[in-house]
Enzyme design. Structure first.
Site, short mmCIF file in Angstrom:
data_model
loop_
_atom_site.label_atom_id
_atom_site.label_comp_id
_atom_site.label_asym_id
_atom_site.label_seq_id
_atom_site.Cartn_x
_atom_site.Cartn_y
_atom_site.Cartn_z
N ASN A 16 -34.77 14.57 56.88
CA ASN A 16 -34.21 13.52 57.73
C ASN A 16 -32.70 13.74 57.86
OD1 ASN A 16 -32.82 11.04 58.34
ND2 ASN A 16 -34.74 9.96 58.03
N ASP A 18 -30.51 11.92 59.75
CA ASP A 18 -29.77 10.76 60.28
C ASP A 18 -28.31 10.72 59.83
OD1 ASP A 18 -32.14 9.89 61.34
OD2 ASP A 18 -32.45 8.28 59.87
N HIS A 19 -28.10 11.06 58.55
CA HIS A 19 -26.75 10.83 58.03
C HIS A 19 -25.75 11.92 58.37
CE1 HIS A 19 -28.07 7.10 56.66
NE2 HIS A 19 -29.02 7.62 55.91
N HIS A 52 -34.36 8.96 62.82
CA HIS A 52 -34.64 7.55 63.10
C HIS A 52 -33.70 7.08 64.20
CE1 HIS A 52 -35.07 3.25 61.15
NE2 HIS A 52 -35.37 3.26 62.44
N ARG A 54 -32.43 4.15 65.60
CA ARG A 54 -32.41 2.71 65.33
C ARG A 54 -32.04 1.95 66.58
NH1 ARG A 54 -32.37 1.60 59.47
NH2 ARG A 54 -32.19 -0.57 60.08
N ARG A 58 -26.99 3.25 65.18
CA ARG A 58 -25.86 3.41 64.24
C ARG A 58 -25.70 4.87 63.80
NH1 ARG A 58 -28.25 0.29 59.02
NH2 ARG A 58 -28.62 -1.30 60.58
N GLU A 79 -38.72 8.45 63.80
CA GLU A 79 -38.92 7.14 63.18
C GLU A 79 -38.44 6.08 64.16
OE1 GLU A 79 -38.16 8.62 58.59
OE2 GLU A 79 -36.77 7.22 59.52
N THR A 109 -30.52 0.16 55.18
CA THR A 109 -31.53 1.19 55.39
C THR A 109 -32.87 0.47 55.47
OG1 THR A 109 -32.48 3.22 54.49
CG2 THR A 109 -31.76 1.60 52.89
N THR A 110 -33.95 1.24 55.68
CA THR A 110 -35.26 0.61 55.81
C THR A 110 -35.69 0.08 54.45
OG1 THR A 110 -35.67 2.31 57.45
CG2 THR A 110 -37.55 0.96 56.81
N GLU A 160 -47.05 6.67 55.65
CA GLU A 160 -46.02 7.15 54.73
C GLU A 160 -45.76 6.02 53.74
OE1 GLU A 160 -42.64 9.19 56.43
OE2 GLU A 160 -41.34 8.49 54.81
N HIS A 199 -38.40 7.94 51.14
CA HIS A 199 -37.32 6.97 50.94
C HIS A 199 -36.76 7.02 49.52
CE1 HIS A 199 -34.63 3.65 51.65
NE2 HIS A 199 -34.93 3.79 52.93
N GLY A 200 -35.50 7.39 49.47
CA GLY A 200 -34.76 7.34 48.21
C GLY A 200 -34.96 8.54 47.30
N GLY A 221 -33.90 12.37 53.19
CA GLY A 221 -32.69 12.50 53.98
C GLY A 221 -31.42 12.27 53.22
N HIS A 222 -31.15 11.02 52.87
CA HIS A 222 -29.83 10.63 52.37
C HIS A 222 -29.36 11.50 51.21
CE1 HIS A 222 -27.00 8.12 50.02
NE2 HIS A 222 -26.52 7.87 51.22
N1 PXP Z 1 -39.08 7.89 55.50
C1 PXP Z 1 -38.79 6.83 56.27
C2 PXP Z 1 -39.90 6.19 57.03
C3 PXP Z 1 -37.47 6.35 56.39
O1 PXP Z 1 -37.21 5.27 57.16
C4 PXP Z 1 -36.45 7.03 55.71
C5 PXP Z 1 -35.02 6.57 55.86
O2 PXP Z 1 -34.64 6.68 57.17
C6 PXP Z 1 -36.80 8.14 54.93
C7 PXP Z 1 -38.12 8.54 54.83
C8 PXP Z 1 -35.76 8.94 54.20
O3 PXP Z 1 -35.19 8.16 53.21
P1 PXP Z 1 -33.91 8.73 52.46
O4 PXP Z 1 -32.85 8.90 53.49
O5 PXP Z 1 -33.60 7.67 51.47
O6 PXP Z 1 -34.31 10.03 51.83
#
Ligand code: PXP
Length: 257
Positions: A16, A18-19, A52, A54, A58, A79, A109-110, A160, A199-200, A221-222
């Site tokens: 991911n 996004d950042h 994603h 959004r 952002r 996403e 975040t989500t 997911e 996520h995370g 991602g993050h």
């Molecule tokens: N999966 C989904 C559905 C998400 O919304 C996100 C965050 O955008 C991620 C995975 C990735 O999460 P992280 O950036 O915390 O790794």
């Protein structure tokens, strides 16, 4: 429908990005470019790119999605919130996959999973129209039987599992969260869903999740983008990839022993 009860040795990594866009947008220019990150991720061993879009734009912009869709050699996982606007964008770009996520403007975040059970009637036409257009639809849900049943009942082929609570927890709570994810992955595969997680996740948390045999894809991602500040994107993705492979080969070794 794909029945993933059988163990798969290979666990896909969706990166991911996004950042990368978050950092770019901090100055409003073009650097760093998410597309360049996507190309690097591809070379470093990513199996897909996740982005994603959004509602408040952002990080990713409409133009980013257009460029990612047109210019990368990996499958794109978009996403998106379950809105008419996002559905129209998905149908315009026809990404390989979409993941429907809950979205609140005020959140950082989500924060949790989609209420697929409660939102059934709203989600069905969105899932239907994306599937009719050849998009692999996933629902980002909590590791909860009711939500998994709801995914099946609306014809979503993929879920997911939100593993953020596991990643944030410590001690016994973390163990309980892991058990909850393991049980949900097993149940999801048993009822015919393809099960992903995300996520995370970071270097310290990915191993136990990657060992869950029914999972076929992780989206991360993050942490990867943050870690890239210190060691580079190539190195952070390669290390994540190798931790995932190591966890999988250990499980696979145990199963064949
Ligand atoms: N999966 C989904 C559905 C998400 O919304 C996100 C965050 O955008 C991620 C995975 C990735 O999460 P992280 O950036 O915390 O790794």
């Amino acid at each position: 429908m794909n029945n993933r009860q059988d163990f798969t040795d290979y666990l896909r990594l969706g990166v991911n990005i996004d950042h990368v866009a978050t950092i770019r947008n901090a100055r409003g220019g073009e650097h760093p470019d998410p597309l360049r990150a996507a190309h690097m991720a591809s070379k470093a061993g990513a199996d897909g790119i996740t982005a994603h879009l959004r509602e408040d734009r952002r990080h990713m912009t409409d133009q980013d999605i257009e460029r990612l869709r047109g210019e990368i050699d990996l499958p794109l996982n978009l996403e998106m919130a379950a809105t008419d606007e996002m559905l129209a964008i998905a149908l315009r770009h026809l990404p390989h996959a979409t993941c429907i996520v809950p979205e609140k403007r005020e959140e950082r975040t989500t924060e949790g999973g989609l209420d697929a059970a409660g939102g059934h009637n709203h989600l069905v036409p969105i899932v239907d129209s994306m599937r009719a257009n050849g998009i692999r639809v996933s629902l980002f849900i909590e590791a909860d039987k009711r939500q998994l049943d709801a995914a099946i009942s609306m014809g979503a082929p993929v879920v997911e599992l939100h593993v953020g609570a596991y990643c944030d927890a410590v001690g016994d709570v973390r163990d309980a969260e892991l058990t909850r994810i393991q049980e949900a992955a097993a149940y999801g595969a048993e009822i015919g869903l393809e099960v992903h997680a995300g996520h995370g996740l970071g270097f310290d948390t990915v191993g136990a999740i990657a060992e869950i045999p029914q999972l076929v894809e992780l989206n991360i991602g993050h942490f990867l983008i943050g870690e890239a500040i210190f060691g580079g994107l190539d190195s952070s993705i390669k290390r994540m990839r190798s931790l995932m492979d190591k966890a999988r080969s250990e499980v696979s070794g145990e199963r064949s022993a």
